[in-house]
Enzyme design. Structure first.
Site, PDB file in Angstrom:
ATOM      1  N   ASP A 463       0.826  -1.211   0.000  1.00 55.28           N
ATOM      2  CA  ASP A 463       0.000   0.000   0.000  1.00 55.28           C
ATOM      3  C   ASP A 463       0.867   1.272   0.000  1.00 55.28           C
ATOM      4  O   ASP A 463       2.083   1.215   0.270  1.00 55.28           O
ATOM      5  CB  ASP A 463      -0.882  -0.028   1.264  1.00 55.28           C
ATOM      6  CG  ASP A 463      -2.232   0.635   1.066  1.00 55.28           C
ATOM      7  OD1 ASP A 463      -2.350   1.462   0.148  1.00 55.28           O
ATOM      8  OD2 ASP A 463      -3.158   0.343   1.850  1.00 55.28           O
ATOM      9  N   ASP A 520     -10.689   2.098  -3.668  1.00 57.46           N
ATOM     10  CA  ASP A 520     -11.241   1.767  -2.350  1.00 57.46           C
ATOM     11  C   ASP A 520     -12.758   1.731  -2.396  1.00 57.46           C
ATOM     12  O   ASP A 520     -13.397   1.410  -1.392  1.00 57.46           O
ATOM     13  CB  ASP A 520     -10.786   2.792  -1.309  1.00 57.46           C
ATOM     14  CG  ASP A 520      -9.469   2.378  -0.665  1.00 57.46           C
ATOM     15  OD1 ASP A 520      -9.002   1.267  -0.946  1.00 57.46           O
ATOM     16  OD2 ASP A 520      -8.915   3.166   0.114  1.00 57.46           O
TER      17      ASP A 520
HETATM   18  C1  DGJ Z   1      -5.920   1.767   1.791  1.00 56.24           C
HETATM   19  C2  DGJ Z   1      -6.293   0.593   0.939  1.00 56.24           C
HETATM   20  O1  DGJ Z   1      -6.719   1.019  -0.299  1.00 56.24           O
HETATM   21  C3  DGJ Z   1      -7.327  -0.246   1.663  1.00 56.24           C
HETATM   22  O2  DGJ Z   1      -7.740  -1.308   0.847  1.00 56.24           O
HETATM   23  C4  DGJ Z   1      -6.729  -0.752   2.932  1.00 56.24           C
HETATM   24  O3  DGJ Z   1      -5.674  -1.642   2.665  1.00 56.24           O
HETATM   25  C5  DGJ Z   1      -6.240   0.424   3.781  1.00 56.24           C
HETATM   26  N1  DGJ Z   1      -5.390   1.290   3.038  1.00 56.24           N
HETATM   27  C6  DGJ Z   1      -5.517  -0.069   5.000  1.00 56.24           C
HETATM   28  O4  DGJ Z   1      -5.030   0.962   5.743  1.00 56.24           O
END
Ligand code: DGJ
Length: 716
Positions: A463, A520
């Site tokens: 991430d 997301d």
């Molecule tokens: C952002 C990501 O896009 C989410 O899927 C998740 O992994 C969160 N971060 C976790 O902090």
């Protein structure tokens, strides 16, 4: 396939002996579908004088080059300055130059390059030019790929003395004269891949991403449909810049009407003086099948040339990701129960998301402290992983390696490892580590390696949840190096590129990773649109798509499980809701769509995703056409209610007109009660010709908004 230097074959009136000043040096790049011709005179940098459908073998390139010349009239210089592959300010070029740099003393350098040499092999050519006064060497590379129809171009610069580079464009390509508009991409968190159409007009369309990562805001791609082109037909051009550190795009119409396309790193992101610089590869393609020709070329090139899977023959596993079910609240018994239920629904890989390390109970701290949290996992991860393996699933884990929280032990020990000043604005309460420093990379590698060595893990979700304090190319190179090292040491581990959803998606990061987290937003309605537009560049095999909670966390929408499941089944499928929330009906639907996906995933992951021209704007539809063209699936998503009362026929594409196809509406049971008639697909399969399907189309039953019809087609 080939580059053919046709210069020595000047058979007609345009033939002149070598280099009399007016004779052209020419190069021809062919991939069997498209031709690109470069030509230069007086030893100057070449111009791209033709790019489009394949030219006949015998085409006289001297004539093509000469015919490219445009007239001169009042108010102009006596000759039109070349629109070369790197336009030079010093040669009276009236537009944006392809190179801006200055010496170590800060004074601008104004290069004038002269032909030096060339090298070529069967796939491509490199052209070398020198500027003796400034002691610079410019190299442009052009590579053809007949299998994918992507032409890859790249520029580099070498200087005998250290210089400051402000801007270096990948070899400049001409913007088509037949186009009225261009399409580039914008976006935001939970709203990635938005297409922006802008009319060509005098001046510059300028996009620059200065956030230091690919970003939600400015995907580095450009599509240019020529007049009348649609998804399925007409001429179109596409380019994509494969770089994750922020790019600049210039689409300029010169005062004389000529057009240029420049792509490079964001300006000034080479922060130190240096001797050598290079652009990232610019992937370019011409299509005579509308935007779909560009999309298929990008999808194939990404899948077959960029991404390397650890186990290419292994079917893409159905994911379960626990983020939207438990967030930071990791409790072993709960996670085990969720895993058991996810496996029962068909999941094959369980991904433990954020929250397993440090004291990470929310998003305010602990990044950098990559040690398993003993409060949550007193016996380490073994009890959870063993349970998951016993269920037949593999195990993946989340990291955010480039980040550090100010409250972390890591930051306490090494505040100097953070990028930017101590008084900088934080992003998600966190800072970015300086990945250009070898000691930072070593440390982070050690932490990741410790976890990957201690447990049987086959997947990392990598991430990146904030922008950089300032763009810096060295940061991106550092991240690529770290990813390479992880992959070299753990070759069986797949990596997903995630950045607050889809803020780091590009062919640069995908050279080092195997999947992207598109967004997301697990809202199926938003995803339907986003997946449709992202397919202009991304194949299914890399595009993660999960079924989220019934009450979508990022939009508040409540969507039926069937719609959510079918939208996820369009790409690399996964689940992200808490399976304990599902009713029996929902679990049954989910199981059955997942089974369908498993039966079809192998061919679908290699299919071309072709966007259909739906005449009803409420319907977002695509056709996934198998590599051998023997079968396809249509996903027709109803995004809203239609203006007219009954569905309009949906035309298919790229079928064999003479062949017969058997079409089955596989989820006809979802036709609602208000569909009272008997359109044939609601009753049974039909067999019709490709010609019929491409010219008349398929007529679907009436449907409610936020539903999806799925039609399978097989060549009889
Ligand atoms: C952002 C990501 O896009 C989410 O899927 C998740 O992994 C969160 N971060 C976790 O902090």
């Amino acid at each position: 396939m080939s580059i053919k230097d046709r210069t020595p074959t000047p058979p007609d009136h345009s033939a002149k002996p070598e280099r009399d000043g007016n004779a052209y040096r020419t190069w021809r790049l062919d991939d069997g579908y498209q031709t690109m011709v470069l030509a230069s005179r007086r030893e100057r940098l070449p111009q791209c004088v033709y790019w489009g459908t394949s030219l006949p073998d015998g085409e006289c390139l001297q004539t093509i080059a000469t015919a490219y010349g445009v007239d001169v009239t009042g108010g102009m210089l006596d000759e039109n300055p070349d629109l070369s592959i790197c336009p030079e300010a010093e040669r009276s070029f009236p537009g944006q130059p392809g190179l801006i740099l200055c010496g170590a003393d800060g004074l601008p350098l104004l290069p004038r390059f002269v032909y030096h040499s060339e090298t070529q092999d069967e796939n491509g050519i490199s052209l070398h030019y020198l500027d003796a006064d400034n002691r610079l060497r410019y190299t442009a590379q052009f590579l053809a790929d007949p299998a994918t129809r992507i032409v890859t171009v790249q520029a580099s610069l070498a200087s005998e003395r250290p210089v400051h580079l402000h801007w270096l464009s990948a070899p400049v390509l001409p913007g088509p004269q037949q186009a009225d508009e261009m399409i580039d991409l914008a976006g935001r968190w939970c709203g990635e891949f938005q297409l922006i159409r802008t009319a060509w007009s005098p001046g510059v369309r300028f996009r620059e991403n200065r956030t230091g990562r690919t970003g939600h805001e400015h995907f580095p791609g450009l599509l240019i449909p020529c007049r009348g082109a649609t998804n399925v037909s007409g001429d179109a051009y596409g380019v994509h810049y494969g770089w994750s550190g922020g790019h600049r795009m210039i689409a300029e119409e010169l005062p004389d009407g000529r057009r240029q396309i420049q792509f490079g790193h964001a300006s000034g992101i080479e922060t130190a003086p240096g001797h050598t610089f290079a652009t990232a590869p610019l992937y370019a393609t011409y299509s005579r099948d509308g935007l779909n020709g560009c999309a298929a070329a990008f999808q194939r090139h990404l899948r077959d040339r960029i991404v390397t899977m650890p186990a290419p023959q292994r079917p893409r596993p159905v994911h379960y990701n626990c983020w939207e079910s438990v967030y930071f609240d990791h409790k072993l018994p709960v996670l085990k129960e969720i895993a058991t239920r996810a496996a029962d629904l068909g999941a094959e890989r369980f991904v433990l998301d954020d929250g397993w390390f440090g004291k990470r109970d929310d998003d305010t701290g602990s990044l950098g402290d990559w040690d398993i949290d003993p409060r949550k996992y007193p016996e380490g991860l073994t009890p959870l992983i063993s349970h998951i393996h016993a269920l037949g699933m593999s195990f993946g884990i989340w990291f955010e390696p480039e980040m550090v929280s100010p409250d972390s032990n890591l930051y306490g020990a090494h505040p100097d490892w953070a990028l930017g000043g101590a008084d900088q604005i934080l992003g998600r309460q966190q800072m970015v580590l300086n990945m250009a420093l070898a000691e930072v990379r070593d440390h982070i590698f050690g932490k990741i390696a410790a976890v990957l060595s201690a447990y049987d893990i086959d997947y990392v979700k990598w991430d990146h949840n904030r922008v950089l304090p300032q763009p810096d190319a060295a940061q991106t190179r550092g991240v690529y190096a770290l990813l390479d090292r992880v992959r070299k040491n753990f070759p069986d581990v797949e990596i997903e590129s995630c950045a607050s959803g889809g803020a780091r998606i590009d062919f640069g990061i995908l050279k080092h990773t195997q999947r992207v987290w598109l967004s997301d937003s697990n809202d199926a309605l938003e995803r339907l649109r986003m997946q449709h537009d992202a397919a202009l560049f991304l194949p299914s095999i890399v595009t993660g798509s999960h079924i989220g909670p019934g009450n979508c966390h990022t939009s508040g929408r409540v969507l039926d499980i069937a719609f959510r499941a079918w939208v996820a089944a369009q790409r690399h499928m996964g689940f992200e809701m808490d399976p304990r929330e599902l009713t029996d009906r929902e679990a049954d639907i989910l199981r059955s769509v997942t089974n369908w996906w498993k039966h079809n995933r192998d061919w679908m992951m290699r299919a071309d995703i072709l966007r259909l021209d739906s005449v009803d704007p409420a319907v977002i539809a695509e056709q996934q056409l198998a590599e051998d063209r023997s079968r396809f699936v249509i996903f027709a998503g109803k995004a809203s209610t239609s203006l007219q009362i009954l569905p309009r026929p949906l035309r298919l594409t790229q079928l064999e007109p003479e062949a017969n196809y058997e079409l089955t509406l596989i989820n006809r049971d979802m036709a609602p009660k208000l569909s009272r008639g008997a359109p044939i697909l609601k009753e049974r399969a039909i067999r019709v010709s490709g010609a019929y399907l491409m010219n008349y189309g398929v007529t679907l039953p009436w449907s409610l908004p936020e539903t999806m019809y799925v039609i399978e087609g097989k060549r009889a």
